[in-house]
Enzyme design. Structure first.
Site, PDB file in Angstrom:
ATOM      1  N   HIS A  17       0.720  -1.615  -0.549  1.00 33.63           N
ATOM      2  CA  HIS A  17      -0.144   0.180   0.128  1.00 33.63           C
ATOM      3  C   HIS A  17       0.850   1.439  -0.548  1.00 33.63           C
ATOM      4  CE1 HIS A  17      -3.294   2.855   0.620  1.00 33.63           C
ATOM      5  NE2 HIS A  17      -3.964   1.715   0.470  1.00 33.63           N
ATOM      6  N   HIS A  18       0.598   2.694  -0.911  1.00 29.44           N
ATOM      7  CA  HIS A  18       1.665   3.422  -0.622  1.00 29.44           C
ATOM      8  C   HIS A  18       1.324   3.912   0.359  1.00 29.44           C
ATOM      9  CE1 HIS A  18       3.497   5.581  -3.468  1.00 29.44           C
ATOM     10  NE2 HIS A  18       2.292   6.417  -4.008  1.00 29.44           N
ATOM     11  N   ALA A  19       0.395   4.204   1.340  1.00 28.93           N
ATOM     12  CA  ALA A  19       1.073   4.572   2.748  1.00 28.93           C
ATOM     13  C   ALA A  19       1.589   4.289   3.399  1.00 28.93           C
ATOM     14  CB  ALA A  19      -0.663   4.442   3.612  1.00 28.93           C
ATOM     15  N   ASN A  70       6.236   8.326   3.076  1.00 26.95           N
ATOM     16  CA  ASN A  70       6.104   8.756   1.398  1.00 26.95           C
ATOM     17  C   ASN A  70       6.866  10.550   1.905  1.00 26.95           C
ATOM     18  OD1 ASN A  70       4.525   7.579  -0.104  1.00 26.95           O
ATOM     19  ND2 ASN A  70       3.449   7.739   1.617  1.00 26.95           N
TER      20      ASN A  70
END
Length: 484
Positions: free
Chosen positions: A140-142, A328
Site C-alpha cells: 500500500h502506498h500509505a 512517502n
C-alpha cells in the site's frame, strides 16, 4: 500497544482509496530459476522470504484507528503474520504468453488489500512459455513510496547467486499462521489525549516552520543588482503557462472502474542516455518524449488526438540521499509532453523547455509546501469526498490539470538475485486515478528501462498496443536525434 501515527501525506493514500481506486503500488520481478532447480519455487521462495521478513519492519505492522477516526491512524505491530494470505502462488495456463501474464497482473492489481492485516501481498507466478518465473509484489502506498521501495528491495535481493547470511528474527518476531486479529480497542481517554496532542503539535510545527518559509520566500523575491528575483521570474513563467495548463480532453480523462489493464515493455537504457547526451536533455526528459510520441500515435489512430499538447503529472521525490525511512516524501509538477509536435527531435526540445519551467516552479516554492497535515475528522471527511467524487462522475465533466501520470524511478545498475534466482527484469505496476486513467512508470535495471503501463480497463482496453508504440517511439527518437 504503541502506535506510530501516519503523517498526513501517508494517510492521504488511505483516504483516497475506494473500491475503484486501490492505492497500492507493485512490481514485477522476472527471474530465471537456479540451474538444476527442482520442486516448488513457491515453497523455496516462502522459506527464503520468511527468514528475512523481520528485516522489513513495515511488513509486520497493521493499521490501528484513532478514537472515532478523528485523526490519522497509526501503525502497530502484528504479532502473528498469516503467510498463507500474504504469500500466494498461481500458474498461467498454456501456452503461458506475456499477454496472459499481463491479464493476470491486471486482475491481481485491481484487488484492494485487507486493512485488518499488514498492507502487502506477494504472488509467485509460473507457467511462462520461456520458463521464467515472476514475483508480483504489492504494498500500500500509505506504507511505502518509490524511494523507500528501493530500501525494501535491499532486504529482498542479493548481488550474488548465493543468498547472504541474515541474522535470524528475535523469537517474538517469528511468523506463523493465525486468524486475523480483532480490531484494536482504543482507550477513549488516551485516544482523545493523543488526538489533541497531535493537533497542537501540528500547530506548533506550522509556527516553527513559519520563519524558514518566510525566509525562503524572501530570498526568492530578492535579487542581485541587475537581475530579476527568482520568484518573479517563476511567477511570470507560471502566468504564461496558465492558458495551456488546462489539459485537453482525452479518453484518459474519465471516471475509472474497478478493472485494470496492464502492459510491460523494455527499451535500452544506453540508447536513452545517448539521446539525452546528444540533445542536452535529462534522462527524464527523454522518457517524457518517448511517452509523448507513443501517446500521439495511439490517439491519432483513434481519431482522438487533441490540437493542444497533453499534460503529464510527474512525481518528484523529496527524499534526501541515504534516507531509507519507509514513508512517502513526494511532490510533483505538470509538464507538457508535446503530443502536438510530429517530429521526435523537435518534440524533445519542446519538452525540455516545458520541464525546465515546471522544475523551476516546483523548486522555488518547495520549502513552502507542508509535508504533513492534521484536522479533526480527516479520515471520515476525506474518504467521503473521494467517494462522492468517484460516484458522481465529475471526472468526466470537470476540466483536468493533467491527462496522464508519468514517473521515472532509478533502479539498481548491477545484476540481482532473489532466493538464488537471477533477476532478468523489474517492471513497475502503479496507480491510475479518476481523471487520469493511465499511469506510465519506468524503472531502470542494469542496461534496460522497464516500463509498466497501468490503466483503467474501460478507458484503455488495448494498453498493450500503447506499450508497443513506446518501443517504436524510442527507436524513432534515437534515429531523429542522430546519436553516435
Amino acid at each position: 500497544m504503541e502506535q506510530q501515527q501516519l503523517s498526513g501525506i501517508d494517510a492521504s493514500f488511505l483516504y483516497l482509496e475506494t473500491p475503484e481506486t486501490p492505492m497500492h503500488v507493485a512490481g514485477l520481478t522476472y527471474f530465471e530459476l537456479p540451474p538444476g532447480f527442482e520442486g516448488s519455487f513457491y515453497q523455496h521462495f516462502r522459506r527464503f522470504f520468511e527468514s528475512r521478513l523481520h528485516t522489513i519492519p513495515i511488513f509486520s505492522k497493521r493499521l490501528a484507528p484513532s478514537l472515532y477516526d478523528l485523526d490519522h491512524p497509526g501503525w502497530v505491530d502484528e504479532e502473528e503474520i498469516d503467510l498463507d494470505y500474504h504469500l500466494r502462488e498461481t500458474t498461467l495456463p498454456a501456452p503461458g504468453s506475456e499477454a496472459q501474464l499481463e491479464e493476470v497482473i491486471g486482475r491481481l492489481h485491481a484487488n484492494t488489500l485487507d486493512r485488518s492485516r499488514p498492507l502487502w501481498q506477494f504472488y509467485i507466478i509460473t507457467g511462462l512459455a520461456n520458463g521464467q518465473g515472476v514475483l508480483y509484489s504489492k504494498v500500500h502506498h500509505a506504507a511505502v513510496d518509490g524511494g523507500a521501495g528501493m530500501a525494501i528491495n535491499k532486504a529482498l535481493y542479493d548481488v550474488t547467486a548465493v543468498p547472504r547470511e541474515v541474522a535470524p528474527a528475535p523469537p517474538k518476531a517469528a511468523s506463523g499462521k493465525t486468524a486475523p486479529s480483532a480490531p484494536i480497542a482504543v482507550d477513549p481517554v488516551k485516544g482523545l489525549t493523543d488526538i489533541m496532542g497531535n493537533m497542537m503539535r501540528q500547530q506548533l510545527k506550522m509556527w516553527e516552520a513559519a520563519p524558514q518559509i518566510l525566509n525562503s520566500m524572501t530570498n526568492a523575491f530578492l535579487a542581485k543588482p541587475g537581475e530579476m528575483p527568482a520568484a518573479l521570474g517563476t511567477l511570470q513563467n507560471l502566468i504564461s503557462q496558465l492558458p495551456t495548463l488546462n489539459a485537453p480532453r482525452t479518453p484518459f480523462n474519465a471516471t475509472i472502474t474497478r478493472e485494470r489493464s496492464y502492459a510491460a515493455r523494455t527499451i535500452s537504457l544506453a540508447d536513452t542516455k545517448a539521446v539525452a547526451k546528444a540533445s542536452g536533455a535529462k534522462l527524464n526528459d527523454v522518457v517524457l518524449a518517448i511517452c509523448g510520441g507513443a501517446l500521439r500515435r495511439y490517439l491519432q489512430e483513434k481519431g482522438e488526438l487533441p490540437d493542444k499538447p497533453l499534460i503529464a503529472g510527474v512525481p518528484i521525490s523529496l527524499r534526501e540521499p541515504g534516507d531509507t525511512r519507509q514513508n512517502n516524501q513526494v511532490s510533483g509538477m505538470l509538464c507538457q509532453i508535446a503530443t502536438d509536435v510530429a517530429d521526435p527531435a523537435e518534440r524533445l526540445k519542446a519538452i525540455l523547455k516545458s520541464s525546465s519551467e515546471a522544475k523551476q516552479i516546483a523548486g522555488t516554492f518547495r520549502d513552502a509546501v507542508p509535508q504533513d497535515f492534521a484536522f479533526v475528522g480527516a479520515p471520515i471527511l476525506l474518504q467521503l469526498v473521494m467517494l462522492v467524487y468517484g460516484r458522481s462522475g465529475l471526472a468526466d465533466k470537470l476540466p483536468m490539470p493533467m491527462n496522464v501520470t508519468i514517473s521515472n524511478v532509478p533502479g539498481p545498475p548491477m545484476p540481482l538475485y532473489c532466493a538464488g534466482a537471477k533477476v532478468t527484469a523489474l517492471h513497475p505496476v502503479s496507480i491510475p486515478a479518476h481523471g487520469a486513467a493511465l499511469n506510465i512508470t519506468v524503472q531502470s535495471y542494469m542496461d534496460a528501462l522497464n516500463f509498466g503501463l497501468t490503466a483503467d480497463r474501460r478507458a484503455v482496453p488495448d494498453v498493450g498496443l500503447l506499450g508497443d508504440y513506446l518501443v517504436e517511439a524510442a527507436a524513432e527518437l534515437t534515429k531523429a536525434v542522430g546519436t553516435p
